[in-house]
Write a protein that holds these residues in place. Structure first.
Motif, mmCIF file in Angstrom:
data_model
loop_
_atom_site.group_PDB
_atom_site.id
_atom_site.type_symbol
_atom_site.label_atom_id
_atom_site.label_comp_id
_atom_site.label_asym_id
_atom_site.label_seq_id
_atom_site.Cartn_x
_atom_site.Cartn_y
_atom_site.Cartn_z
ATOM 1 N N ILE B 20 59.147 23.333 50.759
ATOM 2 C CA ILE B 20 58.596 21.639 50.965
ATOM 3 C C ILE B 20 58.316 21.528 52.523
ATOM 4 O O ILE B 20 56.886 20.871 52.693
ATOM 5 C CB ILE B 20 59.554 20.650 50.742
ATOM 6 C CG1 ILE B 20 60.004 20.482 49.020
ATOM 7 C CG2 ILE B 20 59.482 19.164 51.140
ATOM 8 C CD1 ILE B 20 60.880 19.505 48.533
ATOM 9 N N TYR B 24 54.597 22.076 51.116
ATOM 10 C CA TYR B 24 53.959 20.769 50.407
ATOM 11 C C TYR B 24 54.029 19.524 51.186
ATOM 12 O O TYR B 24 53.352 18.923 51.066
ATOM 13 C CB TYR B 24 55.014 20.779 49.136
ATOM 14 C CG TYR B 24 54.849 21.914 48.137
ATOM 15 C CD1 TYR B 24 53.796 22.110 47.442
ATOM 16 C CD2 TYR B 24 55.802 22.734 48.306
ATOM 17 C CE1 TYR B 24 53.334 22.895 46.690
ATOM 18 C CE2 TYR B 24 55.586 23.853 47.484
ATOM 19 C CZ TYR B 24 54.683 24.163 46.492
ATOM 20 O OH TYR B 24 54.367 25.113 45.937
ATOM 21 N N LEU B 27 51.185 19.433 53.577
ATOM 22 C CA LEU B 27 49.756 19.387 52.655
ATOM 23 C C LEU B 27 49.769 17.870 52.165
ATOM 24 O O LEU B 27 48.760 17.077 52.326
ATOM 25 C CB LEU B 27 49.826 20.155 51.439
ATOM 26 C CG LEU B 27 48.717 20.401 50.695
ATOM 27 C CD1 LEU B 27 47.593 21.139 51.413
ATOM 28 C CD2 LEU B 27 48.938 21.075 49.403
ATOM 29 N N LEU B 28 50.902 17.289 51.748
ATOM 30 C CA LEU B 28 50.796 15.816 51.371
ATOM 31 C C LEU B 28 50.430 14.921 52.475
ATOM 32 O O LEU B 28 49.719 14.057 52.442
ATOM 33 C CB LEU B 28 52.105 15.359 50.652
ATOM 34 C CG LEU B 28 52.250 15.882 49.294
ATOM 35 C CD1 LEU B 28 53.797 15.847 48.782
ATOM 36 C CD2 LEU B 28 51.321 15.499 48.288
ATOM 37 N N VAL B 395 52.702 24.614 40.273
ATOM 38 C CA VAL B 395 53.072 24.073 41.516
ATOM 39 C C VAL B 395 53.318 25.364 42.463
ATOM 40 O O VAL B 395 53.045 25.463 43.941
ATOM 41 C CB VAL B 395 54.455 23.245 41.706
ATOM 42 C CG1 VAL B 395 55.137 23.155 42.905
ATOM 43 C CG2 VAL B 395 53.952 21.934 41.127
ATOM 44 N N PHE B 398 50.016 26.812 44.371
ATOM 45 C CA PHE B 398 49.406 26.011 45.233
ATOM 46 C C PHE B 398 48.976 26.678 46.650
ATOM 47 O O PHE B 398 47.803 26.583 46.933
ATOM 48 C CB PHE B 398 50.059 24.862 45.555
ATOM 49 C CG PHE B 398 49.836 23.698 44.735
ATOM 50 C CD1 PHE B 398 49.413 23.829 43.275
ATOM 51 C CD2 PHE B 398 49.382 22.369 45.261
ATOM 52 C CE1 PHE B 398 49.250 22.674 42.609
ATOM 53 C CE2 PHE B 398 49.237 21.179 44.493
ATOM 54 C CZ PHE B 398 48.886 21.373 43.017
#
Lengths: 334, 551
Positions: B20, B24, B27-28, B395, B398
């Motif tokens: 995370i 992630y 990225l978010l 996921v 990614f």
């Protein structure tokens, strides 16, 4: 037991930690400028001796990547100097407002046409011309104009760089626009297309194909043959001189807005225009220095010096570039 | 029992936290955040996307991206399949070195691979020159480069080892009782393959298809140079153009996210749950040359396949070796060792040895970290079912579905260099490389992990072993080969990584791909080849040593 070994392994791996030095000036430049073949090691060493200070050099991929990074850091600038953006990036850089002005006293020695900013946000340090380099053993009568490149005898013999992904490729696109205008450049490209063996993603692949004998004609710089004369003692590779004139590329440095080392940065800009920096340019960056303190090296006799110079206004380039690229891709591809 | 499942949960928690933080979240943050070039605007705009998609030309670009990636992956799997069979059925001298060599194309930066292909297959390449000279031909007989065929062939030769290894690992442990039953019922070998082996192997076939498909979606230099440039545009070229030449981060990000979601959606629709378990055993291998002497047709065909691979896949690599041993002087190519001499001459300005050490250190550590991330994630996927499993699988893909050009920017915007000061560049690069390579690890190991019969766990429990003991004493040794393949892939990919390295690295940390990139920018092509050759040698030695330790 495995865990202990693993910890020992990582411990050994990271036991060597570089010492942190306090730096007096941080310079961002593109990667090849500071490679062992480039001017970086020589000129930065000279400057550190002169100023009795410590430089931090951050070399980042290519000029586009470097500009990206400085814009990303705008709120909290880490660089004091940005060294090596070229004319096609000026529009973006000025829009992002990342530079602060400085008028070096040495500017008076630089030809007027190389000084592109009335506000002195950027200072030129070298320049060159786009040119087609040919293998004189395979091409006996070289092309003498852009128009000549369309001749059927060059079918599948030319390799160029892609304007969408590389700076020399983009300069060639601009070259054709400066010669044929926005009305005519696509027609030129359509006629040129059958003569192109391929279009490469960057200069490296194109020039590699050329020196390895895959193609006899490649888009590069007017100064490229000088490398082969200097280091390979051969005049086999020549730059073709074109009647329409050659597109010019100028490289600049600028002081980053928000720097806390403005005095030191100005000192560096002055140094950049001094003999200690300018004399190192020809044989390391393979470009022409903006001030010739000494005659060019002998190998530069083979570098083409075009009679007429082509340019496009950088503001126009900035406004129109994405439209040009779009029409270009659509006229030729998929 | 309680204690060890607690330990497992801790491991999962760590893995998820790292992923995370490392991928992630940046990225978010990037996706929902503001445009870093214009902080008052959002980065992702639907209007941009709608405008992009309403242009038929862009739709053709998207179509072509999928088209070439799909066929490249299908062809690479088809070419890799016989290899998987051969490696799981036969032993031959040099098999080990053969297996190691097939990782090598991943290690070299794409510029060297492309130049190697041109040196070998080009119109004036070694193959054509040899054939023209032997048969006195006017025109080069092999002219498949610079066309769609060129793209597909390059992608196949570059990627088929993924299929060979992933499928081979599963095939090697497929119990012979299935084929024996089919043979008893009167099926011929071909029928056994189609009706029995192929369905059982589908998980690993699909796994390698997914990897190759995504790699080809992100392909860039090969598409342009070998596909004859402007005639073919894929989305990756568009992303690069927007991000690096037009400096339009918003446009680049929109196209990159579109590419990510389209390819993930496509793969999601293909994922199937796993419903069968397969009886496992290690198959005894036959010596290839003895089989040929006995007149076995399939052994002879295997030799043909191996020869083809040696010529076609290793030819470009050998061309790079040849290039590193020559220089152009006084108008001719002469043999020289000067590039190697230069590599190992210590002195001011020699950054090679330092880069070599950095690459090695980062490669090894990131491969270890990637194995840790991969194992945690793979076990988690393995334990879930149905659509939840499918989602986890997607996921986990990614990081290789997103263009590295955009990942670099996203990552940098999120951390803004702050963590750089705390953790240091080396640790950062190791993390980034591990995050970018663990999807390979998962796809290689998962099919083998899935085919382990659940009875084994029950059996070990009835013998009084805890899950942790089962894990370390039974599962890991049984999956040894797959773990090793995953490790080697991560290591190779880390060694060759350039894009995100360039985004964060500076003068204090250079890696070998950067050395190669620099030498070429300074006209020293042969020197770059020499660096490439040393990189390959170091890898071969490392892999042999690691294999020696593990086996």
């Amino acid at each position: 037991m495995y865990l202990k070994k693993l910890i020992l392994f990582f411990g050994l791996l990271f036991s060597f930690v570089p010492f942190a030095f306090a730096t007096d000036l941080t310079i961002y430049t593109y990667d090849s400028f500071n490679s062992e073949w480039g001017p970086g090691p020589t000129v930065f060493k000279r400057f550190q001796e002169q100023c009795q200070c410590k430089l931090k050099i951050v070399a980042l991929g290519d000029a586009g990547l470097m500009l990206n990074r400085v814009i990303l850091e705008k709120a909290n600038p880490k660089a004091d100097i940005l060294l090596g953006i070229n004319d096609s990036h000026l529009g973006k850089a000025f829009e992002a407002d990342i530079f602060t002005s400085y008028q070096s006293p040495l500017l008076t020695k630089i030809p007027q046409h190389l000084q592109m900013d009335a506000q002195y946000r950027i200072t030129p340090f070298d320049y060159g011309f786009m040119a087609f380099v040919y293998d004189s053993e395979k091409i006996k009568s070289p092309p003498q104009s852009l128009e000549d490149l369309l001749a059927p005898r060059y079918q599948n013999k030319i390799v160029i760089e892609d304007p969408r992904t590389s700076s020399p490729g983009l300069s060639f696109l601009h070259w054709t626009i400066s010669v044929y205008g926005e009305e005519g450049y696509l027609d030129y490209w359509k006629k040129l297309s059958p003569n192109l063996l391929t279009i490469t993603s960057g200069w490296s692949a194109a020039y590699g194909m050329f020196t390895k004998g895959e193609t006899p004609l490649v888009l590069s710089y007017a100064t490229s043959p000088a490398y082969h004369l200097e280091y390979e003692k051969t005049e086999r590779y020549q730059a073709a001189v074109f009647a329409e004139g050659h597109y010019q590329q100028v490289e600049f440095a600028g002081i980053v807005k928000g720097t806390k080392k403005e005095k030191r940065a100005q000192e560096f800009i002055d140094f950049m225009l001094s003999a200690a920096f300018q004399n190192a340019i020809p044989l390391t960056n393979w470009m022409f220095p903006v001030i010739e303190y000494q005659p060019l090296p002998d190998s530069f006799r083979i570098a083409a010096r075009p009679a007429s110079v082509k340019t496009l206004d950088f503001d126009r380039v900035y406004q129109q570039n994405s439209k040009w690229l779009k029409s270009w891709t659509r006229a030729l591809g998929n | 029992m309680d204690k060890s499942s607690g330990q497992l949960k801790l491991v999962f928690g760590l893995v998820i936290l790292l992923l995370i933080l490392g991928f992630y979240l940046p990225l978010l943050h990037f996706f929902f955040g503001s445009n870093p070039f214009h902080p008052e605007e959002p980065l992702f705009e639907w209007s941009y996307l709608i405008q992009f998609l309403s242009d038929p030309w862009n739709l053709r670009v998207i179509w072509f991206s999928f088209y070439q990636a799909f066929w490249s992956a299908i062809l690479a799997v088809l070419f890799g399949l016989p290899g998987a069979w051969i490696l799981s059925r036969f032993d031959f001298p040099g098999k080990r070195i053969f297996r190691i060599l097939s990782y090598l194309p991943f290690i070299l930066p794409s510029i060297l691979v492309v130049l190697g292909m041109i040196l070998f297959f080009g119109n004036n390449g070694f193959v054509n020159q040899f054939l023209q000279w032997t048969f006195a031909l006017e025109e080069p007989p092999f002219q498949f480069l610079y066309s769609l065929k060129g793209i597909l062939i390059a992608h196949v030769f570059y990627n088929f080892p993924i299929a060979t290894k992933t499928i081979g690992d599963q095939w090697e442990r497929l119990s012979t009782k299935y084929s024996q039953a089919a043979l008893l019922l009167g099926a011929n070998l071909w029928k056994v393959f189609i009706r029995v082996h192929l369905p059982l192997l589908l998980p690993s076939i699909f796994s390698s298809f997914v990897l190759i498909f995504l790699l080809c979606m992100n392909s860039f230099a090969i598409i342009l140079v070998l596909g004859s440039g402007v005639r073919f545009t894929n989305m990756e070229v568009l992303i690069y153009q927007l991000a690096r030449v037009e400096l339009d981060i918003q446009g680049a990000a929109c196209v990159a996210f579109l590419q990510l979601f389209l390819s993930m959606g496509f793969l999601f629709s293909l994922f199937r749950g796993v419903d069968k378990t397969i009886a496992q055993e290690i198959i005894a291998k036959k010596p290839l040359f003895a089989e040929i002497k006995k007149g076995s047709g399939s052994a002879l065909l295997s030799l043909v396949w191996l020869t083809l691979v040696v010529i076609f896949a290793f030819g470009p690599l050998l061309s790079i070796v040849a290039d590193s041993l020559r220089k152009f002087e006084n108008n001719q190519w002469v043999f020289t060792l000067q590039w190697y001499a230069k590599l190992f001459t210590s002195g001011e300005g020699n950054t090679f040895l330092n880069s070599l050490w950095n690459s090695f250190k980062i490669g090894l550590s990131s491969a270890l970290l990637s194995s840790f991330l991969g194992l945690g994630m793979a076990v988690m996927i393995h334990q879930t079912k149905g659509w939840r499993r499918k989602s986890w699988e997607v996921v986990a893909l990614f990081p290789i579905g997103l263009s590295t050009v955009i990942f670099g920017v996203a990552w940098y915007t999120f951390f803004q260099g702050k963590v750089l000061d705390i953790l240091g560049l080396t640790v950062i690069l190791i993390t980034i490389h591990a995050v970018l390579t663990f999807p390979y690890w998962i796809r290689v190991v998962l099919p083998s992990l899935d085919s382990v019969p659940p009875q084994w766990l029950m059996a070990s429990q009835s013998l009084g072993k805890t899950p942790t003991q089962y894990f370390f004493q039974i599962l890991i040794p049984w999956l040894r080969r797959a773990l090793l393949i995953g490790f080697f892939f991560s290591f190779s990919l880390s060694l060759g990584e350039l894009n995100s390295t360039m985004m964060v690295a500076d003068e204090t940390l250079r890696t070998l791909p950067l050395e190669i990139y620099r030498a070429i920018a300074g006209y020293r092509f042969s020197y770059a080849s020499a660096v490439g050759v040393v990189l390959l040698l170091v890898t071969v030695i490392t892999f042999s040593v690691v294999e020696e330790i593990v086996e």
